[in-house]
Each structure stands twice: as C-alpha cells, then as structure tokens.
Design a protein around this motif. Structure first.
Motif, mmCIF file in Angstrom:
data_model
loop_
_atom_site.group_PDB
_atom_site.id
_atom_site.type_symbol
_atom_site.label_atom_id
_atom_site.label_comp_id
_atom_site.label_asym_id
_atom_site.label_seq_id
_atom_site.Cartn_x
_atom_site.Cartn_y
_atom_site.Cartn_z
ATOM 1 N N HIS A 240 49.389 -28.975 9.222
ATOM 2 C CA HIS A 240 48.436 -30.006 9.629
ATOM 3 C C HIS A 240 47.069 -29.855 8.964
ATOM 4 N N ILE A 241 46.763 -28.666 8.436
ATOM 5 C CA ILE A 241 45.444 -28.498 7.818
ATOM 6 C C ILE A 241 45.553 -28.394 6.305
ATOM 7 N N ARG A 242 46.695 -28.831 5.767
ATOM 8 C CA ARG A 242 46.966 -28.695 4.344
ATOM 9 C C ARG A 242 45.801 -29.175 3.469
ATOM 10 N N LYS A 243 45.257 -30.349 3.786
ATOM 11 C CA LYS A 243 44.235 -30.929 2.910
ATOM 12 C C LYS A 243 42.819 -30.734 3.439
ATOM 13 N N ALA A 244 42.683 -29.974 4.516
ATOM 14 C CA ALA A 244 41.338 -29.800 5.087
ATOM 15 C C ALA A 244 40.562 -28.771 4.268
ATOM 16 N N PRO A 245 39.256 -29.003 4.080
ATOM 17 C CA PRO A 245 38.436 -27.977 3.430
ATOM 18 C C PRO A 245 38.381 -26.737 4.325
ATOM 19 N N VAL A 246 38.606 -25.557 3.749
ATOM 20 C CA VAL A 246 38.750 -24.381 4.615
ATOM 21 C C VAL A 246 37.462 -24.026 5.333
ATOM 22 N N GLY A 247 36.327 -24.421 4.757
ATOM 23 C CA GLY A 247 35.055 -24.093 5.400
ATOM 24 C C GLY A 247 34.943 -24.668 6.802
ATOM 25 N N THR A 248 35.697 -25.741 7.076
ATOM 26 C CA THR A 248 35.566 -26.398 8.376
ATOM 27 C C THR A 248 36.558 -25.858 9.409
ATOM 28 N N LEU A 249 37.460 -24.956 8.995
ATOM 29 C CA LEU A 249 38.515 -24.515 9.907
ATOM 30 C C LEU A 249 38.010 -23.438 10.864
ATOM 31 N N PRO A 250 38.632 -23.366 12.057
ATOM 32 C CA PRO A 250 38.275 -22.273 12.963
ATOM 33 C C PRO A 250 38.717 -20.919 12.385
ATOM 34 N N TYR A 251 38.105 -19.871 12.909
ATOM 35 C CA TYR A 251 38.262 -18.522 12.398
ATOM 36 C C TYR A 251 39.729 -18.093 12.279
ATOM 37 N N GLY A 252 40.477 -18.290 13.347
ATOM 38 C CA GLY A 252 41.865 -17.831 13.355
ATOM 39 C C GLY A 252 42.683 -18.478 12.253
ATOM 40 N N LEU A 253 42.462 -19.777 12.058
ATOM 41 C CA LEU A 253 43.209 -20.475 11.004
ATOM 42 C C LEU A 253 42.783 -19.996 9.627
ATOM 43 N N GLN A 254 41.481 -19.718 9.480
ATOM 44 C CA GLN A 254 41.024 -19.220 8.176
ATOM 45 C C GLN A 254 41.724 -17.911 7.839
ATOM 46 N N LYS A 255 41.845 -17.046 8.838
ATOM 47 C CA LYS A 255 42.551 -15.774 8.607
ATOM 48 C C LYS A 255 43.981 -16.048 8.149
ATOM 49 N N ARG A 256 44.573 -17.066 8.743
ATOM 50 C CA ARG A 256 45.963 -17.377 8.421
ATOM 51 C C ARG A 256 46.058 -17.907 6.990
ATOM 52 N N VAL A 257 45.088 -18.766 6.617
ATOM 53 C CA VAL A 257 45.093 -19.300 5.248
ATOM 54 C C VAL A 257 44.917 -18.153 4.252
ATOM 55 N N GLU A 258 44.073 -17.211 4.628
ATOM 56 C CA GLU A 258 43.841 -16.095 3.721
ATOM 57 C C GLU A 258 45.117 -15.272 3.533
ATOM 58 N N LEU A 259 45.851 -15.107 4.636
ATOM 59 C CA LEU A 259 47.144 -14.416 4.517
ATOM 60 C C LEU A 259 48.064 -15.221 3.595
#
Lengths: 374, 263, 355
Positions: free
Chosen positions: B152-171
């Motif tokens: 669901h966040i495929r096209k979202a700019p990562v700067g706007t994501l909550p912390y937990g999701l950012q960690k997941r994107v980084e993984l």
C-alpha cells in the motif's frame, strides 16, 4: 629581486586584511545560523553606496523622480509588511513592554529612513561621522528586515534553500541600492594622506613603496578583526552565538532567543560590511563591481573554513599575498609560455590555490577532522 | 519459541583481534568472534559498548587499526563499503538511513543497483536491455514488497512514512541486494510489540527461506534470546561473552555488566 | 471532470513505468509538442522567436543539465556559465577548423562532449569536499574558464577583439537561416534531450544520483561508488549544459565574447532551477519560462503604464523584482513551480469531490 618581492608581498598582505574582513562577515553568519550568506557582497555595496551618497556633494548628480518614487514605494512596502507582522504580534501577545518597545523602534527606524532619503534627495553633504552613524543604523534596520521578512519564514529549511534566499537578497539589494542612491561611480574621502611612504631606504635601493591609505585601511580592518574575535570568544553574546551555531534546538531549549541572536549576527555582519565597503570604496571608488569583490573573499572561506575566525584572518592574508605574487611573478611566465592575451590570473589563482589545498585538507586550515557516523 | 538448536559447520566471517580507536578513544579492543553460515548471530551490550562500530568495521565503513576480518575465506584489512556490498554484505542502520526524497519502490530498487548493469547509452534511450532489466528487477522488488506487506505504500515518499514502516522499507532495501550476510542495527528499536513481532517474523523468514546469514544488534533481550542462535556480548569495547543464548544467560560477566555489581 | 485516471488499469510493469502513466497527461504533452512544431511556426513573429522562444528553449536545456547535478545528485554548482562557454567555444573551434564537420548536430554534440570532459575534471574535488565548500570550488571553474577564453588567443582564433562569429550553418544538408529554422532545430534537439534526461533520471542511474543526494554514506554502503556516481552526474550535466552553450552561441547570438557566459549566466540558470523546482524536469522548463519572461514583461510594463523610465532604472528594477521573487517563492514553496503544478494537478484529479 628581494625588494620588489617584499613590496608585492606587503601590498598583498594589506589587501589580504580586507579579504579577511569580508570573509569575516560570511563566517559570522555561517557560524551563528548555518547560512551561507551570499548577500554579504551586496551588503558591502549597499553600505558603501549609502556612505558615499550621504557624504557627497550631490549637485549635478541628482537622481530622477522615478528613483525616488520606486525607492519610497519599496521602503513603504517593506515597512508596512514589517509593521503588519509587529502589529499582529502586538495584538496576539498584548501590550507588553517588549512589544511597545519594538513598535517604538520601528517607528524610529521609519523616521530615520525617511529623514535620510529626504536629505539624500536634497542637496549638500553630511560630515563623514554622521554619515557613518546613519549608515550603521540603516544596516541594523536592514538586518532586522532580513530577519523578519526572510529568515524567520525559512527556519528549518535546508541549507541550500537558505543559500538561495540570500542570493535573492543579494539581487534585491544590488538593485535597491542603485535605485536608492543611483549607479554613478562615487568616491569616499576618508581624508587620508596621499603621499607614499618609503621604508627601509637603507636596505633596498629606493626603499619599499607603501601606500599610507592602504596601511591605514589595513589597520582599521585589523582592529575590527581583533574586536570581533574577542567578541565571539569572550562575551556572553558571543557564547550564545556559538551555542546557536552548534545546535539551534538545544540553544533554544536553554533559553537563548534564536531570533535575537540572528538579528545580532546580521547586524554585526552589516557593520562589517560597512567597514569593508568604506575601506574598499575609499580605495577603488564606489561602484557596482564592489558587489563582486566579495566573491574574492570566498576562496578565503574554503581555505580557512566556514566557521573559523582565525581561519578567515590567516586565509585572507594567504590569499591576498598569493594573489598579488602570482600576478606579478607567475603571470608573465604563463603569458610567455602560452602566448596569452595578458595575465589577469588573479581572478582565479586564489580559487585554485584554495582548491588544491582543500584536496589535501578537506576541513580547511583550522577545521576539526570530520568523523562520519551512521 | 525456544532458542533453536541448530548446527552450523561453515564459518562465513571471522573477526580476529580487532581494535579500533578514534583519536585516543578506544571504541573496540582486541575483539574476536565468528559468524557461521546460515545462523542468526546477535551482538548485544550496553549503550556505547561498540556494537555499531563493530558492524561498521564488518562492512568496511570504519577501518580498524589492528586485526583482520576474514570473509568467505578471504582475509582483509581495508575494504571500502561498496566493496563489502559487492561481496554480498547488506545492512540496515540504527538511525534510519533511507533516501528520503524517493518513493518506497525506488528505495528498494536502489538495493538492486549492483545487479543493474546496462550502460549510459541504453539508459538514455530506455529501450531494449535497459527496459527489460528495469522490468525484471521491478519484479524482484515487488516480491520483496509483497513479502514485507508494504504494497500500500509502494509509491509513497518514504520521508512521510511512520517509523515502523520506514524500518521495514529499509529492511526491504537490504534484502533487495539478496545478501549472503545481512547486518541489522537495532531493527526493532522504538517499535511497539506488534511491530516487533512482525519484524521478528520477517527476520526468521529471511533466514529460513533464503538461508541468509544474519548478524543483528538488539536491546530487547527476550527477542535476542528467542531468535538468535549465538550471541556475542560487548562491554566498553571488549568482548565479555560469546555463546548460545542459554550460555549467555548464565554468564557471570554478562550479568554483572547488565545488572551492575554490588560493592 | 476530464482529468481522471479511473478505469486506466495497469496490467504490467512496463505500463506502470511509462513517463506519463496517466492517459490525459500523455495527450496533453503530445498536444503541446505538436503545437510547438506545427502551429507556432505559422504564427510566430521574429521578435517572438529571438527574444522569447529561442532563449526559453536553450536555457531550459541548460537548466535541465544543471538540475541533473543540483536537483538530482545534490551537488551545488555555480559554474554553469563556464561549462556553457566550453560548449560554445569547443563547437566554434570544430566548426572553424574542420570544415567537413559543418553539421550543427555534430558540432553541438562535440561541444557537449568537451564540456562533459571539463565537467569531470572540475567534478573531481567533489569526492573530498561537500556542500558549500563544493559550491565555492565550482566558482573556481567559472573564473578559470572565463579567463581561459578571454586570454588564450588560439581558442578565439586570434581575433583582435576576442569576439567570435559563426555563419553558414547546416544540419544534414538543411541550411539554417531564418529564426524559424533555428527555432525548429532547437525545439527538436531540446525535445530529444528532454526525453534522454527523463530516461536517465527514472532508471538505475537516476536512482544512484538521488541516493547520493539524499544520503551519501548510506548510498556507498549499499554499493554505489560515490566518485563514479558523482562524476557521471557532472559529466551528463555538463554535456547538456555544453550543448546548450553551443546553441546559445551559434543560434541565439551568432557572434559572442566570453562575457556572454560569465557568472551572471551561472546564477541565471541556477535561479531557473530553484524557481522551477529542484529535481524536476518540467520545473526546469517552468523556471526558464519565468526567468525569460519576467524581464520582457518588466521592459514592456512602463510603456503600457505610460511611464517613462531609463534603461538603467529598468535593470535595477529587474534585479529587485528577481530578488524579491526568489525569496517569495522560497518562502511560499521551496520546491518550486513544479510542486505548485503537481498540487494543482492533484486537486484537479479529485475535483469536484476532494474527500
């Protein structure tokens, strides 16, 4: 050979002190706000123009009505905008003594500007010291306007955005200064002796020729540099400035008012610009190119580091001396070797010098070694 | 879950007598341990123990003054970070180091950069090989996006994501490189229990399904004891314990370091 | 109601990776390009060509080049004018000394390649120095190149004034003569260059630039080589800028001296990039349009208002208005016209039911 060499070296060092002074303006603002203030050169021009115009006999050089109308319109708009912000705060916070004082100051500032303009478009000339005092106040007001109208709205933006904003300010000031005071070439007369001094006549044939005006200018610049260094290192305000430079948020949290600090730095930078402008103006005449002379102070910054006061001083001396020496001794060789249409390498030599130095020591002369973390 | 009793015969990476100092401050002193192929290896220790510095040494960001690291049988002292990446070492960061100006998709696509080879001219034209390559890697990235449940966040700019999701994107970005050794620096810091459970599940799945060797730093002891095969304990830049979770729990030095000692 | 993407389902990744995934955008852009090629030549006056359209297109290309470096790769450069000069003078020398190469496409590409080479050279310090230090370092290239073209006589073919002139221009046998020819040639090259730039920034090369821009340390740790990535950005950026510089010399000025590419040119292009939007190609066009049109309007304005004003005064006014505009834009929208455009599009997409 030694005689001309020393003469060039001393001439270069004396110019270098002026570079230091301009560079110091940059360093002050960068240290306290992390802003790379490209408008420093424009501030130098603006201050120099103001002083020149106020001390000049204006007969025959009166400006057209359009200058007056536009300048008045711009000032009126700026004043109205600042006043509107002040009024909004006054309404929001109630009539504290601080707010009342600020409004009073604003009114005084407006009156001052009005008086100066009215005078400038009249005839006659002010004594130098009155003109200097008036210009100093104007630089203060300018700092206030910049802080109020630009910087405060750009808090927390990235460095590049703030840098661009100062480019905008520089453009505006270049245009505004010439609208307000005209774009003729003016002179500033500091009443300095004109006859060259000869030193060490016994040691070198003919002695070393030194321009007393340059010596005097360098003296003023040196005193200013020392005063600023002390101000930065030893006073309470200086400490607060350094704290803000380190970390905005942390400084605010211990009760240092960010806006006031910025206002102080920009005012001080304005005064430094005034000093540089007067000295440059006395030396070379006041004209638009003064704004570009500030570009020559930039290699000083990369050599000395953006945040180092001693770096600006030493860097300025090195660049000043290197530039003159290269022009006298290196340029003829290059012209011969490559069949050039004239030398003029001082325009880029300082930059190359600084650049090469930087490749070996990226943190500059006095910067601390950078440890990167992740 | 019990600590899993598995055996790992092959050593993937071994650290021998590493010392690292910054201008007189010793961050790491004479540390040796190894990471076996296929295991989940944890590094624990109090704040400032040198855990992150250890990871930085492993992936070549810091260069230790003494000692050597042997990875896949090759002994090396100096290595640049991008060389480590080329050798199959990927990592995440304690403070999220995503590319904030880019979307989730693009961030994870950057993880595939070492596998994307088409040159400037093909890229400029965006036809033929460049186009096929882009689509092929997009497919791989979409599998990771699906695996991490972040469609669901495929096209979202990562700067706007909550912390937990950012960690997941980084993984996800680290996984996109299909690493042999995955370094995770506090992957669960600042997460709530649900997010931690998700993250544990992802880590174990990665380890099980792809056979990726994992070395992680974590403060949550229950998580560490649950998911890791072996644990290294650091304190003030020195190694004070090394073994299975059960052994570590009984280790006197470790207990002292964590609980302090009564005088 | 016309601007909707409902019903346009993507069934494969190729469709999702198009430059304009929304059908209406595609139609609009193709429409604009078609109009620029077909309708404009039918109605444009010479003034429109030489004072507005040609400068706009060439400077857009330079802005795209600079945007690749500053907006996508995060390396601030103040040396654009110098790189344009390299393009212009390299092209001039090829045109002058190799008569067989009198084909503007060849000449311009050569100018671009030379600029790219010089760009790589001056990009080398970017490995060691960052941010404003680098910005100041790029000024070194500007001043050095200014000096080079003013002083090295061979480069200007020993003309006594240092001013060079070109004429008798051809492209694959097509003689470039009037403003309409020049406009069509420029338009064609700019369209191609824009597509190339877009392809680069949306592929893995563009991602490597953005990764370096957003967090260089992390980028290196996941495998990007910082120096190679930055130098590629310098090279590609300088290539576009060099081509733009050659076009500016050959097709806008016809004869020029080094002053045409001084530091004010660098700032002008930088302003375009900032006002248009960092990291946006469409923004580069908007910024160029803004910077080209504002002085034209300012010059006309006193006439329309019936006020008599000296040219010096107008130039001062231009400075002030530019300065104020830049500050205003940065305060209102630091991401430039492109962001305003995107927001407007988003609103239009949801209109009239924004919730």
């Amino acid at each position: 050979m030694l005689g001309p060499f020393l003469e060039t070296l001393i001439g270069g060092l004396l110019t270098g002190v002026l570079y230091s002074l301009v560079a110091l303006g940059f360093v002050l603002i960068f240290k306290a706000s992390g802003v790379f203030n490209f408008a420093q050169g424009a501030m130098v021009l603006f201050a120099a123009l103001t002083v020149a115009r106020l001390t000049d006999e204006i007969d025959g050089k009166a400006l057209g009505l359009e200058h007056f109308v536009i300048a008045a319109a711009v000032l009126g708009a700026a004043l109205a905008l600042v006043g509107w912000y002040a009024w909004r705060e006054y309404v929001a916070r109630g009539s504290g003594p601080g707010e009342r004082r600020r409004l009073a100051l604003l009114a005084a500032g407006g009156a001052l500007i009005g008086g100066v303009i009215a005078f400038a478009y009249g005839k006659g000339a002010w004594p130098l010291w009155v003109a200097l005092a008036a210009t100093a106040s104007i630089m203060g007001l300018l700092a206030y306007a910049i802080e109020r109208l630009v910087l405060r709205h750009l808090v927390n933006q990235e460095g590049i955005i703030l840098f661009m904003a100062t480019l905008g300010i520089a453009n505006f000031l270049d245009g505004f200064g010439q609208t307000l005071w005209g774009s003729d070439i003016y002179t500033i007369n500091l009443g300095l002796p004109k006859d060259p001094i000869f030193l060490f006549e016994g040691v070198f044939p003919g002695g070393l020729l030194i321009d007393p005006a340059e010596l005097f200018a360098a003296g003023i610049a040196a005193v200013l540099v020392v005063v600023l260094a002390v101000f930065f290192q030893k006073t309470r305000v200086g400490r607060a400035l350094r704290a803000v430079a380190d970390d905005h948020a942390a400084a605010q949290s211990v009760g240092i008012p960010l806006n006031t600090i910025w206002l102080i730095v920009w005012t001080v930078a304005g005064l430094v610009a005034l000093a540089a402008g007067v000295i440059w103006g006395a030396k070379l005449g006041v004209q638009f190119s003064i704004s570009l002379i500030a570009l020559k102070a930039l290699p000083v910054l990369i050599l000395g580091g953006f945040t180092s006061v001693p770096g600006a001083i030493i860097g300025g001396l090195i660049i000043g001396a290197g530039e003159k020496l290269s022009e006298i001794f290196l340029a003829p060789i290059l012209v011969q070797a490559f069949d050039l249409a004239g030398g003029g390498i001082e325009n880029w030599f300082a930059y190359m010098l600084a650049l090469i130095f930087l490749l070996f020591r990226p943190q500059g002369l006095f910067g601390e070694r950078i440890i990167e973390r992740v | 879950m019990d600590s899993r009793l598995r055996s790992f015969p092959d050593v993937l990476l071994s650290v021998e007598n590493i010392s690292l100092s910054f201008g007189g401050v010793n961050a790491l002193t004479d540390i040796s341990f190894d990471i076996a192929k296929g295991e989940v290896r944890a590094i624990i220790g109090p704040n400032g123990a040198g855990k992150s510095s250890m990871l930085n040494c492993i992936n070549g960001f810091y260069h230790p003054q003494h000692g050597a690291i042997t990875y896949k049988g090759v002994r090396r002292n100096q290595m640049k970070p991008h060389e480590a990446a080329e050798q199959g070492i990927a990592r995440t960061f304690q403070n999220i180091a995503l590319f904030r100006g880019m979307s989730t998709l693009d961030n994870i696509m950057t993880g595939r950069n070492l596998r994307m080879k088409t040159g400037l001219l093909w890229q400029a034209l965006h036809i033929g090989p460049a186009r096929r390559e882009e689509i092929e890697h997009r497919k791989a990235v979409e599998r990771i996006i699906e695996f991490l449940e972040i469609q669901h966040i495929r096209k979202a700019p990562v700067g706007t994501l909550p912390y937990g999701l950012q960690k997941r994107v980084e993984l996800g970005r680290a996984l996109a490189a299909e690493p042999e050794l995955l370094l995770l620096d506090e992957p669960m810091a600042g997460m709530n229990i649900e997010e931690k459970q998700d993250m544990c599940r992802f880590i174990l799945d990665v380890n099980d399904e792809f056979g990726t060797t994992i070395c992680l730093i974590e403060h949550d002891m229950s998580v560490v004891m649950d998911i890791s095969d072996r644990v290294v304990v650091l304190d003030y830049g020195r190694k004070i314990g090394d073994g299975t979770p059960d052994e570590i729990k009984k280790n006197e030095a470790v207990i002292t370091a964590y609980l302090g000692v009564g005088h | 109601m016309l601007y909707r993407e409902a019903g346009q389902f993507k069934t494969d990744y190729a469709a999702d990776q198009q430059i304009f995934p929304i059908l209406q955008d595609r139609i609009f852009v193709f429409g604009v390009i078609a109009a620029a090629f077909a309708i404009v030549p039918a109605i444009a006056s010479e003034y429109l060509y030489t004072e507005i359209l040609i400068p706009f297109l060439i400077l857009s290309l330079a802005a795209i080049g600079l945007n690749i470096l500053v907006g996508y790769c995060g390396q601030v450069s103040l040396g654009t004018g110098g790189f344009m000069a390299v393009g212009a003078y390299a092209a001039y020398n090829l045109w002058l000394r190799v008569p067989e190469a009198n084909n503007l496409v060849v000449v311009f590409l050569f100018g671009g390649l030379m600029a790219a080479a010089v760009g790589i050279l001056f990009g080398l310090p970017s490995l060691r120095i960052k941010g404003f230090y680098l910005a100041v370092a790029t000024l070194a290239s500007q001043f050095f190149l200014d000096w080079l073209f003013a002083r090295v006589k061979w480069l200007t073919n020993y003309t006594p004034s240092g001013s060079v002139a070109v004429g008798d221009l051809h492209v694959f046998g097509w003689r470039i003569d009037g403003p309409a020819d020049r406009y069509l040639l420029i338009l064609g090259m700019v369209v191609v260059a824009t597509i190339v730039a877009k392809n680069l920034v949306r592929g893995h090369i563009g991602r490597s630039w953005m990764a370096i821009r957003d967090m260089d340390i992390a980028a290196e740790i996941i495998g990007f080589r910082p120096l190679r990535t930055k130098l590629l950005a310098f090279a590609v950026s300088s290539f576009f800028i060099g081509v733009a510089g050659a076009m500016w010399g050959f097709l806008r000025l016809g004869s020029w001296e080094p002053l045409a590419f001084d530091i004010n040119r660098s700032f002008q292009i930088l302003f375009m990039v900032i006002i248009g939007g960092l990291g946006s190609l469409v923004g580069s066009f908007m910024g160029a349009a803004f910077i080209v049109l504002t002085p034209v309007l300012l010059n006309q304005l006193p006439g329309w208002l019936g006020v008599n004003m000296s040219t010096a005064m107008i130039s001062h006014l231009e400075f002030m208005v530019f300065g104020a505009m830049i500050v205003f834009f940065l305060i209102v929208e630091p991401h430039g016209l492109a962001r305003l455009w995107a927001v407007a599009k988003e609103k239009l997409r949801l209109w009239p039911f924004p919730h």
